[in-house]
Scaffold this motif. Structure first.
Motif, mmCIF file in Angstrom:
data_model
loop_
_atom_site.group_PDB
_atom_site.id
_atom_site.type_symbol
_atom_site.label_atom_id
_atom_site.label_comp_id
_atom_site.label_asym_id
_atom_site.label_seq_id
_atom_site.Cartn_x
_atom_site.Cartn_y
_atom_site.Cartn_z
ATOM 1 N N ALA A 69 -4.163 -9.796 -0.471
ATOM 2 C CA ALA A 69 -3.224 -8.716 -0.391
ATOM 3 C C ALA A 69 -2.979 -7.241 -1.241
ATOM 4 O O ALA A 69 -2.943 -8.279 -2.834
ATOM 5 C CB ALA A 69 -2.070 -8.644 0.204
ATOM 6 N N SER A 70 -3.499 -6.605 -0.959
ATOM 7 C CA SER A 70 -3.448 -5.378 -2.426
ATOM 8 C C SER A 70 -2.432 -4.316 -1.766
ATOM 9 O O SER A 70 -2.168 -3.837 -0.750
ATOM 10 C CB SER A 70 -4.610 -5.387 -3.149
ATOM 11 N N TRP A 71 -2.386 -2.926 -2.586
ATOM 12 C CA TRP A 71 -1.486 -1.890 -2.655
ATOM 13 C C TRP A 71 -2.095 -1.381 -2.168
ATOM 14 O O TRP A 71 -3.129 -1.090 -2.830
ATOM 15 C CB TRP A 71 -0.118 -1.411 -3.792
ATOM 16 N N ARG A 72 -1.873 -0.382 -0.792
ATOM 17 C CA ARG A 72 -2.705 0.947 -1.319
ATOM 18 C C ARG A 72 -1.961 2.028 -0.839
ATOM 19 O O ARG A 72 -0.664 1.464 0.091
ATOM 20 C CB ARG A 72 -4.157 0.399 0.446
ATOM 21 N N GLU A 73 -2.192 3.494 -0.115
ATOM 22 C CA GLU A 73 -2.217 3.985 0.076
ATOM 23 C C GLU A 73 -1.978 4.640 1.814
ATOM 24 O O GLU A 73 -2.914 4.061 2.364
ATOM 25 C CB GLU A 73 -2.432 6.068 -0.698
ATOM 26 N N VAL A 74 -0.525 4.309 2.169
ATOM 27 C CA VAL A 74 -0.684 4.445 3.940
ATOM 28 C C VAL A 74 -1.883 5.171 4.344
ATOM 29 O O VAL A 74 -2.420 5.152 5.324
ATOM 30 C CB VAL A 74 0.552 4.202 3.950
ATOM 31 N N SER A 75 -1.426 6.480 3.867
ATOM 32 C CA SER A 75 -2.959 7.673 4.263
ATOM 33 C C SER A 75 -4.053 7.044 4.501
ATOM 34 O O SER A 75 -5.093 8.170 4.624
ATOM 35 C CB SER A 75 -2.384 9.259 3.587
ATOM 36 N N GLY A 76 -4.905 6.080 3.340
ATOM 37 C CA GLY A 76 -6.518 5.985 3.633
ATOM 38 C C GLY A 76 -6.914 4.979 4.632
ATOM 39 O O GLY A 76 -8.081 5.096 5.364
ATOM 40 N N PHE A 77 -6.088 4.567 5.840
ATOM 41 C CA PHE A 77 -5.905 4.199 7.201
ATOM 42 C C PHE A 77 -5.769 5.731 7.941
ATOM 43 O O PHE A 77 -4.910 5.943 8.026
ATOM 44 C CB PHE A 77 -5.350 3.076 7.415
ATOM 45 N N PRO A 78 -7.200 5.307 8.025
ATOM 46 C CA PRO A 78 -7.041 6.789 9.812
ATOM 47 C C PRO A 78 -6.471 6.750 10.796
ATOM 48 O O PRO A 78 -5.503 7.587 11.152
ATOM 49 C CB PRO A 78 -8.617 6.766 10.308
ATOM 50 N N ILE A 79 -5.828 5.216 11.098
ATOM 51 C CA ILE A 79 -5.181 4.863 12.388
ATOM 52 C C ILE A 79 -4.264 3.164 11.818
ATOM 53 O O ILE A 79 -4.360 2.511 10.799
ATOM 54 C CB ILE A 79 -5.640 4.275 13.486
ATOM 55 N N VAL A 80 -3.300 3.768 11.948
ATOM 56 C CA VAL A 80 -2.002 2.767 11.582
ATOM 57 C C VAL A 80 -1.159 2.586 12.874
ATOM 58 O O VAL A 80 -0.420 3.065 13.433
ATOM 59 C CB VAL A 80 -1.499 3.074 10.583
#
Length: 314
Positions: A69-80
């Protein structure tokens, strides 16, 4: 695609709708990530999440982590996908507030967090009273008693209940009615009282909708000794068809669902009447495909591919 959901270890591979969505996304070549809603944070005004890449197989039940697991910006995923099961408590509301801050030009959350937050699954149906059973929502026990006496047989539902939790049945003249009404309104909580529909004896229809259009339906039938039709309470799913009453309900609510960003929705219908609108983590798609054949899950993921931010219309 990022899936915010309960622990994968608790998901039933042959029943869980989120598992089916992940499996189809993976089969179509998408990277899939898992996280809990509790993994959400805000850095300044930017939503970030601790997400872990995961592979869900096309058959069998064993998933495989593909990294840490790593920290990522949520907006980096096109679909959540927001698929965390209720209770709809403060932590759930906080998650919707954080997810509202994603960049809509880069990321689409399904279902829309503001729409989910505004759509109590009992009360949302009452935006369309013309297709609902006769209903009373109140904390006043005298009014509830009068409602039961007027209509004879009534279903009592907790407004915060989910998955069949807190459903009670009241009848005119029954012993212990006062105690039952006290149980339905603990500490002055409101409850929903609906006239009992005789067609419920044969089950209820779970109709799955994608962007306001029906994917199909299954008939959920309660098990022996149980009145609730929920599959996890021993109910079974049978094949069924959409009739004109069902389609009328879909036509009635479709435009409002779209306006509220409620893309993947499960509605419950008994005897041509809308009883609930499920928007948090609607289930039933694997049971639907068992009876109707494959295709519904693929339609959902294809919709995501076509409606992700930045995708040009074909």
């Amino acid at each position: 695609m990022l899936f915010l959901m309960d622990p994968l270890e608790k998901a039933a591979p042959d029943k869980d709708t989120t598992w089916a969505l992940m499996r189809e996304a993976r089969a179509r070549g998408h990277a899939t990530f898992f996280a809990s809603a509790d993994d959400l944070s805000l850095e300044g005004g930017t939503p970030v999440i601790r997400a872990r890449p995961v592979a869900v197989p096309t058959s069998g039940g064993a998933f495989r982590w593909e990294g840490e697991a790593s920290w990522r910006e949520v907006s980096g995923f096109p679909i959540v996908w927001l698929r965390t099961d209720p209770p709809f408590d403060d932590r759930y509301v906080e998650a919707t507030w954080i997810l509202e801050r994603v960049d809509p030009a880069r990321c689409r959350v399904l279902n829309d967090p503001a729409g989910v937050r505004a759509a109590n699954e009992k009360l949302y149906a009452l935006r369309f009273p013309e297709v609902c059973p006769t209903t009373l929502v109140t904390a006043d026990r005298a009014r509830l008693r009068a409602f039961v006496e007027e209509h004879g047989e009534v279903v009592l539902k907790s407004l915060a209940g989910y998955a069949g939790e807190g459903i009670l049945f009241a009848q005119r003249g029954m012993r212990g009615l006062n105690a039952l009404l006290e149980a339905a309104t603990p500490r002055g909580a409101r409850c929903e009282a609906q006239v009992y529909l005789p067609e419920a004896a044969a089950g209820d229809k779970r109709i799955l909708l994608l962007d306001g259009e029906p994917l199909g339906a299954v008939l959920r039938v309660h098990g022996a000794g149980e009145e609730r039709n929920n599959l996890h309470l021993g109910g079974s799913a049978a094949r069924t068809a959409l009739d004109e009453d069902d389609l009328r309900i879909v036509r009635t609510i479709a435009s409002q669902l779209r306006a509220d960003g409620l893309v993947f929705v499960g509605i419950d219908v008994i005897g041509g009447k809308l009883t609930e609108v499920n928007v948090t983590s609607p289930t039933g798609i694997q049971e639907l495909e068992e009876h109707e054949g494959r295709g519904a899950v693929a339609r959902v993921i294809a919709w995501c591919e076509q409606n992700a931010p930045g995708v040009r219309p074909a």
